[in-house]
Design a protein around this motif. Structure first.
Motif, PDB file in Angstrom:
ATOM      1  N   GLN A   1       0.827  -1.206   0.000  1.00  0.00           N
ATOM      2  CA  GLN A   1       0.000   0.000   0.000  1.00  0.00           C
ATOM      3  C   GLN A   1       0.861   1.257   0.000  1.00  0.00           C
ATOM      4  O   GLN A   1       0.593   2.221  -0.728  1.00  0.00           O
ATOM      5  N   ALA A   2       1.922   1.254   0.790  1.00  0.00           N
ATOM      6  CA  ALA A   2       2.808   2.418   0.857  1.00  0.00           C
ATOM      7  C   ALA A   2       3.527   2.623  -0.474  1.00  0.00           C
ATOM      8  O   ALA A   2       3.766   3.765  -0.884  1.00  0.00           O
ATOM      9  N   MET A   3       3.879   1.551  -1.152  1.00  0.00           N
ATOM     10  CA  MET A   3       4.555   1.666  -2.446  1.00  0.00           C
ATOM     11  C   MET A   3       3.689   2.398  -3.459  1.00  0.00           C
ATOM     12  O   MET A   3       4.194   3.035  -4.381  1.00  0.00           O
ATOM     13  N   GLN A   4       2.393   2.329  -3.287  1.00  0.00           N
ATOM     14  CA  GLN A   4       1.476   2.953  -4.239  1.00  0.00           C
ATOM     15  C   GLN A   4       1.021   4.347  -3.821  1.00  0.00           C
ATOM     16  O   GLN A   4       0.472   5.087  -4.645  1.00  0.00           O
ATOM     17  N   ASN A   5       1.276   4.705  -2.552  1.00  0.00           N
ATOM     18  CA  ASN A   5       0.723   5.967  -2.063  1.00  0.00           C
ATOM     19  C   ASN A   5       1.692   6.872  -1.321  1.00  0.00           C
ATOM     20  O   ASN A   5       1.524   8.091  -1.311  1.00  0.00           O
ATOM     21  N   SER A   6       2.705   6.300  -0.671  1.00  0.00           N
ATOM     22  CA  SER A   6       3.570   7.101   0.197  1.00  0.00           C
ATOM     23  C   SER A   6       5.013   6.632   0.086  1.00  0.00           C
ATOM     24  O   SER A   6       5.411   5.697   0.790  1.00  0.00           O
ATOM     25  N   PRO A   7       5.820   7.246  -0.780  1.00  0.00           N
ATOM     26  CA  PRO A   7       7.175   6.739  -1.021  1.00  0.00           C
ATOM     27  C   PRO A   7       8.062   6.724   0.218  1.00  0.00           C
ATOM     28  O   PRO A   7       8.821   5.779   0.423  1.00  0.00           O
ATOM     29  N   LEU A   8       7.999   7.759   1.053  1.00  0.00           N
ATOM     30  CA  LEU A   8       8.858   7.790   2.243  1.00  0.00           C
ATOM     31  C   LEU A   8       8.439   6.728   3.251  1.00  0.00           C
ATOM     32  O   LEU A   8       9.283   6.086   3.890  1.00  0.00           O
ATOM     33  N   LYS A   9       7.139   6.511   3.410  1.00  0.00           N
ATOM     34  CA  LYS A   9       6.658   5.449   4.300  1.00  0.00           C
ATOM     35  C   LYS A   9       7.089   4.087   3.764  1.00  0.00           C
ATOM     36  O   LYS A   9       7.479   3.193   4.536  1.00  0.00           O
ATOM     37  N   ALA A  10       7.074   3.934   2.446  1.00  0.00           N
ATOM     38  CA  ALA A  10       7.493   2.674   1.843  1.00  0.00           C
ATOM     39  C   ALA A  10       8.957   2.390   2.138  1.00  0.00           C
ATOM     40  O   ALA A  10       9.324   1.243   2.428  1.00  0.00           O
ATOM     41  N   VAL A  11       9.789   3.422   2.081  1.00  0.00           N
ATOM     42  CA  VAL A  11      11.207   3.244   2.401  1.00  0.00           C
ATOM     43  C   VAL A  11      11.374   2.785   3.842  1.00  0.00           C
ATOM     44  O   VAL A  11      12.143   1.855   4.144  1.00  0.00           O
ATOM     45  N   GLU A  12      10.657   3.423   4.745  1.00  0.00           N
ATOM     46  CA  GLU A  12      10.740   3.052   6.170  1.00  0.00           C
ATOM     47  C   GLU A  12      10.338   1.593   6.381  1.00  0.00           C
ATOM     48  O   GLU A  12      11.027   0.833   7.083  1.00  0.00           O
ATOM     49  N   LEU A  13       9.234   1.185   5.757  1.00  0.00           N
ATOM     50  CA  LEU A  13       8.764  -0.187   5.923  1.00  0.00           C
ATOM     51  C   LEU A  13       9.725  -1.188   5.284  1.00  0.00           C
ATOM     52  O   LEU A  13       9.973  -2.264   5.843  1.00  0.00           O
ATOM     53  N   LEU A  14      10.280  -0.829   4.129  1.00  0.00           N
ATOM     54  CA  LEU A  14      11.207  -1.735   3.460  1.00  0.00           C
ATOM     55  C   LEU A  14      12.444  -1.982   4.308  1.00  0.00           C
ATOM     56  O   LEU A  14      12.899  -3.128   4.447  1.00  0.00           O
ATOM     57  N   LEU A  15      12.979  -0.925   4.891  1.00  0.00           N
ATOM     58  CA  LEU A  15      14.208  -1.064   5.668  1.00  0.00           C
ATOM     59  C   LEU A  15      13.993  -1.850   6.957  1.00  0.00           C
ATOM     60  O   LEU A  15      14.958  -2.340   7.560  1.00  0.00           O
ATOM     61  N   ASN A  16      12.747  -1.993   7.374  1.00  0.00           N
ATOM     62  CA  ASN A  16      12.438  -2.738   8.596  1.00  0.00           C
ATOM     63  C   ASN A  16      11.661  -4.026   8.320  1.00  0.00           C
ATOM     64  O   ASN A  16      11.145  -4.636   9.246  1.00  0.00           O
ATOM     65  N   PHE A  17      11.606  -4.420   7.054  1.00  0.00           N
ATOM     66  CA  PHE A  17      10.819  -5.596   6.688  1.00  0.00           C
ATOM     67  C   PHE A  17      11.558  -6.869   7.090  1.00  0.00           C
ATOM     68  O   PHE A  17      12.783  -6.948   7.031  1.00  0.00           O
ATOM     69  N   SER A  18      10.792  -7.871   7.518  1.00  0.00           N
ATOM     70  CA  SER A  18      11.398  -9.150   7.915  1.00  0.00           C
ATOM     71  C   SER A  18      10.704 -10.298   7.196  1.00  0.00           C
ATOM     72  O   SER A  18       9.530 -10.229   6.844  1.00  0.00           O
ATOM     73  N   GLY A  19      11.489 -11.335   6.965  1.00  0.00           N
ATOM     74  CA  GLY A  19      10.961 -12.516   6.309  1.00  0.00           C
ATOM     75  C   GLY A  19      12.075 -13.512   6.111  1.00  0.00           C
ATOM     76  O   GLY A  19      13.227 -13.269   6.502  1.00  0.00           O
ATOM     77  N   PRO A  20      11.787 -14.648   5.482  1.00  0.00           N
ATOM     78  CA  PRO A  20      12.827 -15.642   5.214  1.00  0.00           C
ATOM     79  C   PRO A  20      13.948 -15.037   4.377  1.00  0.00           C
ATOM     80  O   PRO A  20      13.696 -14.366   3.386  1.00  0.00           O
TER      81      PRO A  20
END
Length: 573
Positions: A289-308
């Motif tokens: 959702q952030a990738m489509q609406n809020s570029p700075l929020k998307a960066v924040e979420l990407l840098l803190n994203f977790s997964g395999p």
């Protein structure tokens, strides 16, 4: 001689509308329409006038050669006159490539794991993008000329998203495919594939093993040697005609959405950590959702994203390029290929700030290459005020008469030229008015503003673009019949239907012009054995797998009025 226009096929809303004017069954009507279309051409060979890649069957659909698409004449801007085929003079003939999305499918800086929410984040065929693009180059080289005029192609122009994630290696592959040479579509470990498609994660198609993934659940086959074949060196013939390039959002931004130049993100590209899934589906949805609406929020979420996480081989060639480096690569003499030097970009573009230019299409016809991206991020675009005013001045310089912003007719001593404009974004996808971080105080202009500007100049005939991955042709009427122009949008060469477009401009000798738009497809077999590891076989699989993508959309095909058309408009002088 009868033809579609003389049978009153002047305005159709789709294939049914076009064929309904002929008696008999739909098959008989199509056959008649194609025969009448052929009478108006020099040759239909190698185009969708002759045959169209058509998915058939159930489950994993195979591609066959379906019947060609006939010509549809569109009189939205002015009525066509009879007998024009015998009078027409070719002014130019060229080819549009768009949204090639040359992809480094193994890059750590990809977000494939959000594909359930953004389908373009991962495509099951993306490992084969270079082979698919090379097959499209072969098609242009074999067709050579416009089907209605027989005029040799003056040039090819790529309307952006030439790379997928603005990596230097993707740019190198793009330039090699178009100029000719050997491509080795592999990064990281030179001996093996290190992307999500051999991760055994059920989120992706794992062609090399029996993992019960979400794609195999929909009928995708197991093809054990596909990934090994995908990364083998192959040769592209390169275009035989000059070619030009404009900038797209995927050429500018991380995944076409995140702002560029953030050190922490740039470091991910060349690192050894690749996230292959998500720990929380909700987190993946938030990021999408952030990738489509809020570029700075998307960066924040990407840098803190977790997964395999998977450890992959670092590769410095994955470093993202800047706009300046994009221009420099095009201007490098080693990348001139069939020309011209710079492929549109000249010394004025070398700093990477102003990525727009003009070029001579043909005698009396000028091309304008625009930069519709916004450095703030997000997929949609806009134009900065400096570029917007430059376009206005360029049009004034080639117009003996035009209308000012209040609708008053202005006459000048400028020589009359016809104009064709090129950009990545469409009039409907230029709503991103966020401030450009490289010029925070500059005003941004949206798509309707550009349409209003172009409508002031009777000698603007067409605006050619991409971005939406959809075939769509829009008439933009002006205050007077002469002020109308056509917007020609073409499907991508990554999502099915994977098409490019031949555009021919003619003077009909009766006070009107025509734009013939004919779609073409890559020169590869409609169907091949799954185990065919040749470059041609892989290009065939590229198209067939794309047609079966879980995120494929029938709407991208467009209607008959968006395919093979004759677009009529008033000759302005």
């Amino acid at each position: 001689m009868a033809n579609l226009s003389r049978r009153s096929l002047l305005h159709a809303t789709g294939a049914a509308g076009a064929l309904g004017l002929f008696a008999g069954t739909p098959a008989q009507a199509l056959d008649r329409a194609l025969r009448e279309t052929t009478k108006r051409t020099v040759s239909t060979a190698g185009t969708t006038l002759e045959a169209v890649a058509t998915p058939t069957g159930t489950g994993f659909k195979r591609i066959t050669a379906g019947p060609g698409w006939p010509l549809v004449v569109r009189p939205d801007l002015t009525a066509p006159q009879s007998g024009r085929d015998d009078r027409r003079t070719a002014l130019t003939s060229f080819v549009q490539f768009t949204d090639l999305h040359i992809i480094d499918a193994q890059s750590p800086a990809r977000v494939e794991y959000v594909h359930p929410f953004i389908g373009s984040a991962h495509r099951p065929h993306e490992t084969l993008s270079t082979q698919g693009a090379a097959a499209l180059v072969k098609r242009v080289n074999s067709v050579q000329s416009g089907p209605y005029t027989g005029r040799a192609f003056d040039f090819v122009l790529c309307t952006g998203d030439n790379t997928d994630n603005h990596e230097k290696i993707e740019l190198e592959w793009f330039l090699t495919v178009l100029n000719g040479g050997t491509v080795t579509p592999n990064t990281g470990d030179p001996a093996r594939f290190e992307g999500v498609q051999n991760s055994r994660a059920t989120l992706y198609w794992n062609p090399g093993d029996s993992t019960a993934d979400m794609y195999k659940a929909k009928g995708f086959p197991q093809i054990p040697g596909l990934l090994t074949d995908a990364i083998k060196p192959f040769s592209s013939p390169g275009l035989t005609r000059p070619w030009y390039s404009v900038f797209g959002n995927h050429d500018d931004s991380v995944q076409g959405s995140f702002p560029s130049g953030i050190p922490l993100i740039d470091g991910i590209y060349t690192g050894s950590t690749k996230i292959e899934g998500f720990a929380s589906e909700a987190d993946a949805a938030k990021l999408a959702q952030a990738m489509q609406n809020s570029p700075l929020k998307a960066v924040e979420l990407l840098l803190n994203f977790s997964g395999p996480v998977r450890r992959v081989t670092p590769d410095a060639r994955r470093k993202p390029f800047s706009p300046k480096e994009y221009v420099a690569a095009h201007r490098d003499p080693a990348n001139t290929g069939p020309g011209p030097v710079g492929h549109g970009f000249g010394p004025a573009n070398a700093a990477g700030k102003d990525l727009y230019y003009t070029f001579q299409v043909a005698p009396g016809v000028i091309g304008i290459g625009m930069d519709s991206t916004n450095r703030a991020g997000l997929a949609e675009g806009s134009l900065g005020d400096k570029q917007f005013k430059w376009i206005e001045q360029t049009l004034k310089g080639g117009s003996s008469r035009y209308y000012d912003s209040k609708g008053n007719l202005v006459r000048s001593s400028a020589p009359d030229q016809l104009f064709v404009l090129f950009s990545h974004h469409t009039s409907g996808s230029m709503g991103n008015l966020l401030p450009d971080p490289t010029n925070l105080l500059e005003r941004r202009h949206d798509g309707p503003a550009l349409v209003a500007l172009l409508n002031r100049f009777p000698n603007v005939v067409a605006w050619v673009n991409g971005h939406t991955h959809r075939n769509e042709i829009i008439a933009h009427p002006g205050a007077t019949p002469a002020q109308g122009f056509w917007e020609i949008n073409t499907a991508s060469h990554t999502d099915f239907p994977q098409q490019a477009r031949i555009i021919e401009l003619t003077d009909n000798g009766d006070g009107t012009l025509s734009l013939f738009t004919t779609l073409i497809e890559a020169e590869s077999p409609y169907r091949t054995d799954f185990g065919d590891g040749s470059a041609a076989g892989l290009a065939s699989l590229y198209r067939e797998i794309a047609a079966n993508d879980l995120h494929a959309s029938a709407g991208r095909l467009g209607a008959a009025v968006d395919h093979n058309t004759e677009l009529v408009l008033v000759k302005p002088f």
